[in-house]
Scaffold this active site. Sequence first.
Site, PDB file in Angstrom:
ATOM      1  N   HIS A 115       0.841  -1.205   0.000  1.00 17.51           N
ATOM      2  CA  HIS A 115       0.000   0.000   0.000  1.00 17.51           C
ATOM      3  C   HIS A 115       0.877   1.256   0.000  1.00 17.51           C
ATOM      4  O   HIS A 115       0.619   2.206  -0.730  1.00 17.51           O
ATOM      5  CB  HIS A 115      -0.875   0.051   1.260  1.00 17.51           C
ATOM      6  CG  HIS A 115      -1.867  -1.067   1.390  1.00 17.51           C
ATOM      7  ND1 HIS A 115      -1.779  -2.037   2.349  1.00 17.51           N
ATOM      8  CD2 HIS A 115      -2.990  -1.362   0.679  1.00 17.51           C
ATOM      9  CE1 HIS A 115      -2.792  -2.880   2.253  1.00 17.51           C
ATOM     10  NE2 HIS A 115      -3.548  -2.496   1.242  1.00 17.51           N
ATOM     11  N   ARG A 127      -4.318 -10.126   3.965  1.00 15.38           N
ATOM     12  CA  ARG A 127      -4.797 -11.468   4.338  1.00 15.38           C
ATOM     13  C   ARG A 127      -3.658 -12.391   4.774  1.00 15.38           C
ATOM     14  O   ARG A 127      -3.936 -13.458   5.330  1.00 15.38           O
ATOM     15  CB  ARG A 127      -5.573 -12.103   3.182  1.00 15.38           C
ATOM     16  CG  ARG A 127      -6.947 -11.484   2.980  1.00 15.38           C
ATOM     17  CD  ARG A 127      -7.828 -12.341   2.081  1.00 15.38           C
ATOM     18  NE  ARG A 127      -9.194 -11.853   2.078  1.00 15.38           N
ATOM     19  CZ  ARG A 127      -9.690 -10.990   1.190  1.00 15.38           C
ATOM     20  NH1 ARG A 127      -8.928 -10.522   0.220  1.00 15.38           N
ATOM     21  NH2 ARG A 127     -10.957 -10.606   1.251  1.00 15.38           N
TER      22      ARG A 127
HETATM   23  P1  AMP Z   1      -6.567  -3.579  -0.465  1.00 19.64           P
HETATM   24  O1  AMP Z   1      -6.353  -2.824   0.795  1.00 19.64           O
HETATM   25  O2  AMP Z   1      -6.195  -5.020  -0.390  1.00 19.64           O
HETATM   26  O3  AMP Z   1      -7.918  -3.332  -1.068  1.00 19.64           O
HETATM   27  O4  AMP Z   1      -5.531  -2.972  -1.501  1.00 19.64           O
HETATM   28  C1  AMP Z   1      -5.501  -1.596  -1.769  1.00 19.64           C
HETATM   29  C2  AMP Z   1      -4.579  -1.361  -2.931  1.00 19.64           C
HETATM   30  O5  AMP Z   1      -3.282  -1.834  -2.613  1.00 19.64           O
HETATM   31  C3  AMP Z   1      -5.013  -2.113  -4.209  1.00 19.64           C
HETATM   32  O6  AMP Z   1      -4.823  -1.278  -5.332  1.00 19.64           O
HETATM   33  C4  AMP Z   1      -4.083  -3.292  -4.234  1.00 19.64           C
HETATM   34  O7  AMP Z   1      -3.831  -3.790  -5.521  1.00 19.64           O
HETATM   35  C5  AMP Z   1      -2.823  -2.683  -3.641  1.00 19.64           C
HETATM   36  N1  AMP Z   1      -1.927  -3.714  -3.115  1.00 19.64           N
HETATM   37  C6  AMP Z   1      -2.264  -4.733  -2.291  1.00 19.64           C
HETATM   38  N2  AMP Z   1      -1.191  -5.524  -2.063  1.00 19.64           N
HETATM   39  C7  AMP Z   1      -0.165  -4.989  -2.768  1.00 19.64           C
HETATM   40  C8  AMP Z   1       1.198  -5.349  -2.949  1.00 19.64           C
HETATM   41  N3  AMP Z   1       1.730  -6.430  -2.367  1.00 19.64           N
HETATM   42  N4  AMP Z   1       1.973  -4.567  -3.731  1.00 19.64           N
HETATM   43  C9  AMP Z   1       1.438  -3.463  -4.327  1.00 19.64           C
HETATM   44  N5  AMP Z   1       0.161  -3.074  -4.202  1.00 19.64           N
HETATM   45  C10 AMP Z   1      -0.632  -3.820  -3.435  1.00 19.64           C
END
Ligand code: AMP
Length: 279
Positions: free
Chosen positions: A36, A186
Amino acid sequence: MKIIRSIKKMQGICVSHKGKKTIALVPTMGCLHQGHLSLVKIAQKKAAITIVSIFVNPTQFAPHEDFAAYPRNEKADINKLKALGVDYCFIPKDSDMYPCGYQTVARVNNITTTLCGKSRPHHFSGVTTVVLKLFGIIQPDFAVFGQKDYQQFLTIGVMAKDLNLPIKVVMGKIIREKDGLAMSSRNTFLSQQERKTAACMSLALHHIKKLCLKQNMPVKKIRSLFFSELSKHKGVRVDYFECLNANDLSKMTQYRRGNTLMAAAIFVGRVRLIDNIII
Ligand code: AMP
């Protein structure tokens, strides 16, 4: 950093910046990790003002999925964003985002029918609905998404194009742990043993990438390679593995060098993890 919990207040702030300063939005569900934060750094380079939203969006979870259990850690998240010098952290309430009587859904059709859309048929309409709401509230010039959720990134791009939204959708690369596991909120659900095992998906994807760079292979062969790599690991079940055109997620039968997406989802115990690689 200002923490804004009211939709009206966030909207007012964004309107006051409009036309004077560019705004980049990073939508998240919190429990922030380096993945993030890498998107936040991209946003800060792109625009004068960076807004990070934290909202665990109920409409993108099916009733049997992990909405209630989804990890939440607002205090730590706020500290991480403060340390990076983020301008605004937007944390709306569920009841404000989806008040009684709420009835509008944003849905992107074709591109959401494969990969995660097959295993989670509710998922993408929830994602596009909440992202469109955030776009309406914030009206950003840029929105930054991670390659980790590549289908989500493409889907938001299609929505922005189809609805003539004046927003540039930007992608950040996947940030990984030392052993290759893609960072994910997760991952905190994994037991110690499962955490060790979980790296098998990225190892298999990178192994297949190496083979593909040496020779063109039929997709059938690539699939069977992935399944046979993963079958070596106890407690792992493959949800899907696909080798698709990275531009539009259309099917291919033969691997061709250039813009091929290999995407997978696996269950490690009860935890569902996704990953992908673009060649
Ligand atoms: P989430 O909080 O899982 O909804 O993710 C929020 C944003 O962070 C989304 O655009 C995801 O694709 C991105 N994201 C999640 N994990 C990663 C990662 N390991 N590397 C880069 N971006 C990520």
